[in-house]
Design a protein around this motif. Structure first.
Motif, PDB file in Angstrom:
ATOM      1  N   MET A   1       0.863  -1.244  -0.072  1.00 22.61           N
ATOM      2  CA  MET A   1      -0.076  -0.022  -0.039  1.00 22.61           C
ATOM      3  C   MET A   1       0.859   1.216   0.016  1.00 22.61           C
ATOM      4  O   MET A   1       1.956   1.255   0.787  1.00 22.61           O
ATOM      5  N   ALA A   2       0.350   2.328  -0.607  1.00 21.23           N
ATOM      6  CA  ALA A   2       1.277   3.530  -0.662  1.00 21.23           C
ATOM      7  C   ALA A   2       0.969   4.243   0.406  1.00 21.23           C
ATOM      8  O   ALA A   2      -0.067   4.406   0.898  1.00 21.23           O
ATOM      9  N   GLU A   3       2.256   4.912   0.829  1.00 20.44           N
ATOM     10  CA  GLU A   3       1.912   5.959   1.979  1.00 20.44           C
ATOM     11  C   GLU A   3       2.116   7.412   1.483  1.00 20.44           C
ATOM     12  O   GLU A   3       3.213   7.696   0.828  1.00 20.44           O
ATOM     13  N   PRO A   4       1.160   8.213   1.627  1.00 20.20           N
ATOM     14  CA  PRO A   4       1.029   9.689   1.250  1.00 20.20           C
ATOM     15  C   PRO A   4       2.214  10.319   1.535  1.00 20.20           C
ATOM     16  O   PRO A   4       2.816  10.994   0.536  1.00 20.20           O
ATOM     17  N   ALA A   5       2.441  10.339   2.772  1.00 21.29           N
ATOM     18  CA  ALA A   5       3.762  11.330   3.204  1.00 21.29           C
ATOM     19  C   ALA A   5       5.005  10.807   2.348  1.00 21.29           C
ATOM     20  O   ALA A   5       5.743  11.641   2.062  1.00 21.29           O
ATOM     21  N   ALA A   6       5.122   9.516   2.233  1.00 20.35           N
ATOM     22  CA  ALA A   6       6.298   9.259   1.438  1.00 20.35           C
ATOM     23  C   ALA A   6       6.231   9.435   0.011  1.00 20.35           C
ATOM     24  O   ALA A   6       7.426   9.822  -0.662  1.00 20.35           O
ATOM     25  N   LEU A   7       4.945   9.403  -0.714  1.00 24.80           N
ATOM     26  CA  LEU A   7       4.751  10.050  -1.936  1.00 24.80           C
ATOM     27  C   LEU A   7       5.338  11.318  -2.234  1.00 24.80           C
ATOM     28  O   LEU A   7       5.752  11.755  -3.105  1.00 24.80           O
TER      29      LEU A   7
END
Length: 102
Positions: A1-7
């Motif tokens: 799952m993607a992490e918004p903060a990391a993106l």
């Protein structure tokens, strides 16, 4: 799952002057869209079916080639944009079900 903060951190580090950031529609797209928009990124949602149809015409099929193709679609404004939200999801589903471009 993607992490918004990391993106958001990755996009700010690699493309601080980004004009548009494209996201294909999917299960986590509304969540990612709103988080990235709240972080101040110029995010645009792209209909995954339109993107798939356009990318399937490309001769080389790879993640890198697909990313380049999506970037070209954004640059040219050739992608169908989809505003996420409860009413937009239902309107978009209704339009797509009837074969109408949103």
């Amino acid at each position: 799952m993607a992490e918004p903060a990391a993106l958001v951190g990755l996009i700010r580090a690699k493309a601080p002057q980004a004009i548009r950031v494209g996201l294909e529609t999917g299960a986590t797209s509304p969540w990612l869209f709103h988080e990235m928009k709240a972080a101040g990124l110029p995010v645009v949602m792209m209909d995954a079916r339109h993107a798939h149809a356009a990318l399937s015409m490309r001769p080389a099929k790879s993640d890198r080639s697909d990313a380049h193709g999506l970037a070209e679609m954004l640059r040219m404004g050739w992608s169908a944009r989809w505003p996420p939200g409860a009413s937009a999801r239902s309107n978009g589903a209704l339009c797509w079900g009837r074969g109408i471009s949103w």
